[in-house]
Write a protein that holds these residues in place. Structure first.
Motif, short mmCIF file in Angstrom:
data_model
loop_
_atom_site.label_atom_id
_atom_site.label_comp_id
_atom_site.label_asym_id
_atom_site.label_seq_id
_atom_site.Cartn_x
_atom_site.Cartn_y
_atom_site.Cartn_z
N THR A 99 0.83 -1.20 0.00
CA THR A 99 0.00 0.00 0.00
C THR A 99 0.86 1.25 0.00
O THR A 99 0.57 2.23 -0.69
N GLU A 100 1.93 1.25 0.76
CA GLU A 100 2.81 2.41 0.84
C GLU A 100 3.45 2.71 -0.52
O GLU A 100 3.63 3.87 -0.89
N GLN A 101 3.77 1.65 -1.27
CA GLN A 101 4.34 1.85 -2.60
C GLN A 101 3.32 2.47 -3.55
O GLN A 101 3.66 3.36 -4.34
N ILE A 102 2.09 2.03 -3.46
CA ILE A 102 1.04 2.58 -4.31
C ILE A 102 0.83 4.06 -4.00
O ILE A 102 0.69 4.89 -4.91
N ARG A 103 0.82 4.40 -2.72
CA ARG A 103 0.66 5.81 -2.33
C ARG A 103 1.86 6.64 -2.76
O ARG A 103 1.71 7.79 -3.17
N ARG A 104 3.05 6.06 -2.65
CA ARG A 104 4.26 6.78 -3.05
C ARG A 104 4.24 7.06 -4.55
O ARG A 104 4.65 8.14 -5.00
#
Length: 256
Positions: A99-104
């Motif tokens: 999820t953090e990668q998608i937000r980044r």
């Protein structure tokens, strides 16, 4: 070249498309503000190029972008062209990507564009001249399996830039949204190192020089959409007229 100004600001100038654009424009006599979070890459971009001044900045930080833009304008003068090339490109299944990668992805690829547009475009509009260039992707027009998070950011880039253009048309600033297929740059390697969709093997990556050449042609012609590469325009049309047929080919290529 369609550029007739003196000063350019380029994000993502530490490698790939942004770096090549900086070198080309500096070679043509422009003063270039090269922005990137990659300090080492920026040093390479500016090395031996007195026309290029490097600024290390994280485009996701709006306040930092405002400060750097103000400093660059003080150092070099008002901007005649702004090129938004900062991006990351990891692929993967949406439910498997962190999820953090998608937000980044969204923070950099789309949020960075928003921050730069807020910091640079009002001045260009006030002066009544300049070029505002966004690098989207054909994946920002025609998504495929394993590219959902990245493609979503490029759909956002395409939409934001298109509406931005229509809200500010006929005020002297030329807007272009560049939507290339796969391009042979270090950015592409990020995708290759994660999950590579088989459908993208249908055409080999094009050279970044081809993309930048197409950009200048679009500016000369006054075209908002820049679609470099063989078959790109056909794909753009097919996606709108026959989306189900396009998805059928995607699933066929992936064997699912």
């Amino acid at each position: 070249m369609a550029f007739k100004g003196n000063v350019v600001l380029i994000t993502g100038a530490g490698s790939g498309m942004g770096q090549l654009a900086a070198w080309r424009l500096a070679a043509g006599g422009a003063k270039v503000a090269a922005l990137d979070i990659n300090e080492k890459g920026l040093a390479q971009t500016a090395e031996g190029k007195p026309g290029i001044k490097a600024y290390v900045v994280d485009v996701t930080d709006a306040e930092a972008v405002n400060r750097v833009v103000a400093q660059a304008e003080q150092d070099l003068g008002p901007f005649d062209r702004v090129i938004n090339a900062a991006a990351i490109m990891p692929f993967g299944k949406l439910l498997e990507q962190p999820t953090e990668q998608i937000r980044r992805l969204m923070d950099i690829n789309y949020g960075g564009l928003v921050n730069v547009s807020k910091a640079t475009l009002p001045g260009m509009l006030k002066r009544g001249k300049g070029d505002f260039v966004s690098f989207s992707s054909m994946l920002g027009q025609m998504p495929t399996l394993f590219t959902g998070a990245y493609a979503a950011t490029k759909f956002a880039v395409s939409c934001y830039t298109e509406v931005l253009y229509h809200e500010n048309r006929d005020q002297g600033v030329r807007f272009v949204c560049v939507c290339p297929p796969a391009v042979k740059t270090p950015l592409l390697q990020q995708a290759v190192d994660t999950v590579w969709p088989k459908i993208l093997d249908a055409n080999p990556p094009i050279k970044p020089e081809e993309v930048l050449d197409a950009l200048e042609v679009s500016l000369e012609k006054g075209e908002f959409w820049c679609l470099p590469g063989k078959g790109t325009r056909i794909g753009y049309i097919m996606r709108r007229l026959l989306p189900n047929a396009v998805w059928k080919e995607v699933h066929k290529a992936e064997g699912c």
